[in-house]
Design a protein around this motif. Sequence first.
Motif, mmCIF file in Angstrom:
data_model
loop_
_atom_site.group_PDB
_atom_site.id
_atom_site.type_symbol
_atom_site.label_atom_id
_atom_site.label_comp_id
_atom_site.label_asym_id
_atom_site.label_seq_id
_atom_site.Cartn_x
_atom_site.Cartn_y
_atom_site.Cartn_z
ATOM 1 N N THR A 46 42.785 44.678 42.636
ATOM 2 C CA THR A 46 42.803 44.716 41.177
ATOM 3 C C THR A 46 41.676 43.839 40.644
ATOM 4 O O THR A 46 41.040 44.157 39.644
ATOM 5 C CB THR A 46 44.177 44.243 40.654
ATOM 6 N N HIS A 47 41.445 42.735 41.336
ATOM 7 C CA HIS A 47 40.237 41.936 41.142
ATOM 8 C C HIS A 47 39.366 42.120 42.384
ATOM 9 O O HIS A 47 39.796 41.838 43.502
ATOM 10 C CB HIS A 47 40.588 40.467 40.931
ATOM 11 N N GLY A 48 38.156 42.608 42.174
ATOM 12 C CA GLY A 48 37.341 43.097 43.288
ATOM 13 C C GLY A 48 36.785 42.053 44.220
ATOM 14 O O GLY A 48 36.197 42.402 45.243
ATOM 15 N N ASN A 49 36.935 40.769 43.902
ATOM 16 C CA ASN A 49 36.441 39.718 44.799
ATOM 17 C C ASN A 49 37.579 38.914 45.428
ATOM 18 O O ASN A 49 37.339 37.855 46.000
ATOM 19 C CB ASN A 49 35.474 38.788 44.062
ATOM 20 N N GLU A 50 38.815 39.415 45.325
ATOM 21 C CA GLU A 50 39.967 38.782 45.975
ATOM 22 C C GLU A 50 40.246 39.567 47.257
ATOM 23 O O GLU A 50 40.869 40.620 47.246
ATOM 24 C CB GLU A 50 41.151 38.745 45.017
ATOM 25 N N MET A 51 39.757 39.037 48.362
ATOM 26 C CA MET A 51 39.529 39.842 49.548
ATOM 27 C C MET A 51 40.773 40.149 50.375
ATOM 28 O O MET A 51 40.801 41.149 51.101
ATOM 29 C CB MET A 51 38.485 39.157 50.442
ATOM 30 N N LEU A 94 40.874 44.019 34.684
ATOM 31 C CA LEU A 94 41.814 45.129 34.862
ATOM 32 C C LEU A 94 43.257 44.660 34.741
ATOM 33 O O LEU A 94 44.108 45.380 34.206
ATOM 34 C CB LEU A 94 41.586 45.797 36.222
ATOM 35 N N ASN A 95 43.541 43.456 35.217
ATOM 36 C CA ASN A 95 44.925 42.971 35.195
ATOM 37 C C ASN A 95 45.358 42.457 33.823
ATOM 38 O O ASN A 95 46.338 41.733 33.707
ATOM 39 C CB ASN A 95 45.130 41.868 36.235
ATOM 40 N N ASP A 139 51.579 43.840 43.686
ATOM 41 C CA ASP A 139 50.127 43.725 43.505
ATOM 42 C C ASP A 139 49.643 42.459 44.209
ATOM 43 O O ASP A 139 50.227 41.379 44.030
ATOM 44 C CB ASP A 139 49.790 43.671 42.014
ATOM 45 N N LEU A 140 48.583 42.579 45.005
ATOM 46 C CA LEU A 140 48.137 41.505 45.894
ATOM 47 C C LEU A 140 46.933 40.776 45.308
ATOM 48 O O LEU A 140 45.905 41.401 45.020
ATOM 49 C CB LEU A 140 47.779 42.090 47.262
ATOM 50 N N HIS A 141 47.061 39.458 45.158
ATOM 51 C CA HIS A 141 46.001 38.654 44.554
ATOM 52 C C HIS A 141 45.729 37.404 45.375
ATOM 53 O O HIS A 141 46.592 36.909 46.097
ATOM 54 C CB HIS A 141 46.404 38.219 43.140
ATOM 55 N N ASN A 142 44.512 36.888 45.216
ATOM 56 C CA ASN A 142 44.147 35.563 45.722
ATOM 57 C C ASN A 142 43.834 34.644 44.561
ATOM 58 O O ASN A 142 43.438 35.094 43.483
ATOM 59 C CB ASN A 142 42.908 35.622 46.615
ATOM 60 N N THR A 143 43.995 33.341 44.803
ATOM 61 C CA THR A 143 43.595 32.334 43.846
ATOM 62 C C THR A 143 42.773 31.273 44.565
ATOM 63 O O THR A 143 42.993 31.013 45.751
ATOM 64 C CB THR A 143 44.818 31.688 43.167
ATOM 65 N N THR A 144 41.833 30.687 43.850
ATOM 66 C CA THR A 144 41.077 29.572 44.410
ATOM 67 C C THR A 144 41.868 28.269 44.312
ATOM 68 O O THR A 144 41.462 27.256 44.871
ATOM 69 C CB THR A 144 39.723 29.403 43.697
ATOM 70 N N ASN A 188 53.723 43.027 28.739
ATOM 71 C CA ASN A 188 53.209 42.560 30.022
ATOM 72 C C ASN A 188 51.943 43.344 30.354
ATOM 73 O O ASN A 188 51.944 44.572 30.384
ATOM 74 C CB ASN A 188 54.263 42.767 31.109
ATOM 75 N N TYR A 189 50.861 42.617 30.603
ATOM 76 C CA TYR A 189 49.559 43.273 30.754
ATOM 77 C C TYR A 189 49.162 43.524 32.196
ATOM 78 O O TYR A 189 48.093 44.048 32.464
ATOM 79 C CB TYR A 189 48.463 42.451 30.068
#
Length: 340
Positions: A46-51, A94-95, A139-144, A188-189
């Motif tokens: 969903t975020h293209g740089n969260e690998m 997008l999210n 939905d799968l995400h990464n965070t710094t 909810n977005y």
Amino acid sequence: MSACLKFDTKKAKEEGHQEEGSLTKTTKMDCVSLPPLSKFAICGGTHGNEMTGIHLLRHLQKHKVEKAGSVSITTVLSNPRAIDACKRYIDTDLNRCFTHTLLRTPITDSSPYELQRAHELNAIVGPKGSEEAVDLICDLHNTTANMGLCVIFNSTDLMALHIYKYIKSKITSVPVRAIDTREPISENYSLDSVGKYGFSFEVGPQPNGVLRADVFNVMKEAVDLTIEWIQQFNSGVTFDGGEAETYCPVNKVDYPRDPTTNEITAAIHPELQDNDFKPLQPGDPIFQSFAGETVKHEGKGLHPVFINECAYYEKRTAFILAEKITVTFPSICVKKDCGV
């Protein structure tokens, strides 16, 4: 703070939830029976740089993971253009595109790419608020930020609460916590709000554009446990209710800024950095100015999350302050009269 919750079908209809899927305060804690989960969507990129989500989805697609017991599994790479560019997004986040208002906005050639893609995703795993929507979205995400494994959901979603409780009881390699959005489904977005039930995994810390094996392993284990839980639920296992600690966001904190240039004038203080979810008391250091001065927290004690998240610089957010909430919820089981 504690809340005792049960289903409120009237509220569910008003907010667009599946009838059995909303909770409200009460003193009664009966076991709740729900339809089986026959359609499960796993989304990544969903975020293209969260690998992590991107590579986990590609792994699942390569091995043709399309069914597990009675549940069909759909895997979706959400933002293909941003994935190809290894960017968070192309035109807009997008999210943030899945409110009812945005999904009902007519699409034109000049519409942002991500809004066009949101309409496409709504057709694939939705439509949002409809009986045709998939039963569950993850939905799968990464965070710094140093968040460990964080499950993000609305605590009115009883399925997500039970899955969170199950995962927390199984994973010991990292802290497992939950953020409760407390947002009406229509407002909810996020992508996971398109399903009848839904939640997101945030796993970190991991830099943007980087893949770490330890982070990948945690997310894969969480996805595997989610599928395991669904299979047990569909087979007739009753999952006991109980209590769960969640963190409810109450405020965003921006960096100190120059009043003329609007540029930031301080960084996260070393004593706050990497201390997501730990109590922050009045007088505790939160920023260190470039001149070496300490800025201290004012106001009541809360819990900082998403500390120094890279993607939030553009959102003028250094961290989010959250209140710890204890949610009490009932047992659930599959409806006996529903075919699986």
